[in-house]
Scaffold this active site. Structure first.
Site, mmCIF file in Angstrom:
data_model
loop_
_atom_site.group_PDB
_atom_site.id
_atom_site.type_symbol
_atom_site.label_atom_id
_atom_site.label_comp_id
_atom_site.label_asym_id
_atom_site.label_seq_id
_atom_site.Cartn_x
_atom_site.Cartn_y
_atom_site.Cartn_z
ATOM 1 N N ASP A 1 0.843 -1.192 0.000
ATOM 2 C CA ASP A 1 0.000 0.000 0.000
ATOM 3 C C ASP A 1 0.885 1.251 0.000
ATOM 4 O O ASP A 1 1.552 1.544 0.987
ATOM 5 C CB ASP A 1 -0.902 -0.023 1.237
ATOM 6 C CG ASP A 1 -1.940 1.083 1.222
ATOM 7 O OD1 ASP A 1 -1.958 1.879 0.261
ATOM 8 O OD2 ASP A 1 -2.743 1.145 2.175
ATOM 9 N N HIS B 1 -0.458 4.120 -0.119
ATOM 10 C CA HIS B 1 -1.297 4.984 0.727
ATOM 11 C C HIS B 1 -1.405 6.406 0.192
ATOM 12 O O HIS B 1 -1.711 7.341 0.938
ATOM 13 C CB HIS B 1 -0.782 5.000 2.167
ATOM 14 C CG HIS B 1 -1.876 5.091 3.188
ATOM 15 N ND1 HIS B 1 -2.037 6.161 4.028
ATOM 16 C CD2 HIS B 1 -2.878 4.224 3.497
ATOM 17 C CE1 HIS B 1 -3.083 5.961 4.818
ATOM 18 N NE2 HIS B 1 -3.610 4.790 4.503
ATOM 19 N N GLU C 1 -1.118 -0.704 -4.106
ATOM 20 C CA GLU C 1 -2.339 0.029 -3.776
ATOM 21 C C GLU C 1 -2.094 1.522 -3.692
ATOM 22 O O GLU C 1 -1.110 1.960 -3.086
ATOM 23 C CB GLU C 1 -2.884 -0.478 -2.436
ATOM 24 C CG GLU C 1 -4.140 0.230 -1.973
ATOM 25 C CD GLU C 1 -4.712 -0.382 -0.709
ATOM 26 O OE1 GLU C 1 -5.460 0.334 0.003
ATOM 27 O OE2 GLU C 1 -4.440 -1.558 -0.419
ATOM 28 N N GLU D 1 -10.091 3.572 -2.571
ATOM 29 C CA GLU D 1 -10.631 3.807 -1.225
ATOM 30 C C GLU D 1 -11.050 5.253 -1.020
ATOM 31 O O GLU D 1 -11.866 5.543 -0.142
ATOM 32 C CB GLU D 1 -9.631 3.398 -0.150
ATOM 33 C CG GLU D 1 -8.394 4.272 -0.062
ATOM 34 C CD GLU D 1 -7.407 3.739 0.968
ATOM 35 O OE1 GLU D 1 -7.288 4.362 2.035
ATOM 36 O OE2 GLU D 1 -6.786 2.700 0.704
ATOM 37 N N HIS E 1 -12.275 -1.977 0.337
ATOM 38 C CA HIS E 1 -11.492 -1.372 1.409
ATOM 39 C C HIS E 1 -12.278 -1.469 2.704
ATOM 40 O O HIS E 1 -13.471 -1.188 2.739
ATOM 41 C CB HIS E 1 -11.246 0.100 1.048
ATOM 42 C CG HIS E 1 -10.457 0.876 2.042
ATOM 43 N ND1 HIS E 1 -11.009 1.853 2.845
ATOM 44 C CD2 HIS E 1 -9.146 0.849 2.348
ATOM 45 C CE1 HIS E 1 -10.076 2.396 3.599
ATOM 46 N NE2 HIS E 1 -8.930 1.805 3.332
#
Length: 383
Positions: free
Chosen positions: A186, A188, A212, A238, A288
């Site tokens: 991730d 993020h 991700e 997400e 998510h």
């Protein structure tokens, strides 16, 4: 039958629950929240409940959804869509309970019998050995899929040692768990486009399951550039809140896995449509879910009936969030087997029974806020 009352509970560590009650005494539960903005979402819930729901028949869910979404001149965004999401979950919970069926049976029936889960890699510190130990412990507990986030902050154009630190940590995880375990990485959204291009190349030999959010949703136009540098599947979503937000990334052909959040992206009604859109583009679904048991139960309903569902995020089985299950009277429905799968809930509605007494005891304890990070020069860094 009509909706006669609603109540909102804000509880530790960062969950917000909605209770809808009907005139025949039935109760439906939802989990509407924006992490760190619970009070703001609560105000939106109150506006929608007072303006749309009270006194209404709970069953025409699509019409309620359209009224909540189209009833205001300004649409979309995290606050409105999260409020709608939790209300939508609660309406589906009520409908399933009325008909004595899981929500997925009302959405066409199940496409599978169980759902694969992944766990986040825990670590006592930031050292590669700590992450290796944490990953190995999750595998020993039965998980076959894991995810870890890049550490940060990472400067817009950073030095080679920043990349090497990430490589060393991820190589340690891979060495600890072996080649049979899937490992998502991730980003993020904390990484700029130039660093994302470098990192996806540098980390590819770890054989990730996916990268991700390699860039923030506000820079989705850069996903194609990043994707050209790697063969690893790209996941994102997400921080997208409707099918219209996903339309562009699906049409671009650069995303392999979409990750809508059932508590942010309009709830079960909307994510069911997003999943179908993704399937038409040969894109997998991996909802998510860093939230609580109602949100996870809603995810499992969509996973159950979506042919393109791949794997499900959850935090129920992380030690730091183990008390999530204290809000549930039947926690066994969220328990996984040693292969890392959870059986589909077969109870009516969402399939989880909320412990209202525990919620009332914890109500008002919500204090979570987004961590604040800065670069060495004092400028604000992405989390």
């Amino acid at each position: 039958m009509e909706i006669v009352d609603y109540e909102v509970f804000e509880v530790s560590p960062r969950f917000q629950f909605l209770k809808l009650e009907t005139s025949d005494g039935r109760v439906g539960w939802g989990e509407p929240v924006v992490e760190g903005r619970a009070h703001t979402v609560r105000a939106a819930i109150e506006e929608l409940a007072e303006g749309v729901l009270l006194g209404a028949d709970p069953f025409p869910i699509e019409r309620h959804w359209q009224r909540m979404y189209r009833g205001g001149f300004y649409r979309g965004g995290p606050v409105l869509m999260s409020a709608i999401a939790g209300i939508d979950q609660a309406l589906w919970d009520l409908k399933g309970k009325h008909f004595g069926a899981p929500v997925y049976e009302l959405l066409g029936g199940k496409a599978r019998d169980r759902v694969r889960l992944y766990s986040h890699v825990p670590a006592e510190d930031e050292s590669p050995s700590a992450y290796a130990q944490g990953a190995a412990s999750m595998v020993e507990n039965g998980f076959t899929a894991l995810k870890t986030s890049l550490n940060g902050p990472i400067r817009r154009v950073d030095a080679p040692d920043a990349i090497e630190r990430e490589r060393n940590r991820l190589i340690a995880i891979r060495d600890a768990v072996g080649p049979d375990i899937d490992l998502g990485i991730d980003f993020h959204g904390k990484v700029s486009k130039p660093m994302a291009k470098r990192l996806v190349v540098a980390l590819e030999d770890v054989d990730p399951m996916f990268y991700e959010e390699p860039v923030l949703a506000e820079h989705d136009d850069a996903l194609a550039t990043v994707a050209r540098h790697t063969s690893v599947p790209i996941a994102t979503g997400e921080r997208m809140f409707s099918r219209w937000d996903f339309k562009g990334v699906l049409e671009s052909g650069t995303v392999d896995i979409v990750q809508p959040d059932l508590s942010h992206a309009g709830g079960i009604t909307e994510v069911h449509k997003i999943a179908a859109m993704a399937e038409a583009y040969d894109v997998a679904l991996a909802p998510h879910c860093p939230l609580g048991p109602v949100s996870l139960a809603a995810c499992l309903q969509i996973d159950a009936c979506s042919p393109n569902a791949l794997v499900q995020e959850q935090v129920v089985h992380r030690a730091v969030d183990a008390h999530v299950l204290s809000y549930v009277e039947n926690p066994e429905v969220l328990e996984y087997d040693f292969g890392g799968y959870v059986d589909l809930p077969d109870g009516p509605g969402l399939g989880v029974e909320i412990d209202e007494e525990a919620l009332r005891a914890a109500d008002g304890e919500y204090e979570w806020s987004v961590p604040s990070h800065r670069h060495d020069d004092g400028s604000v860094a992405e989390w």
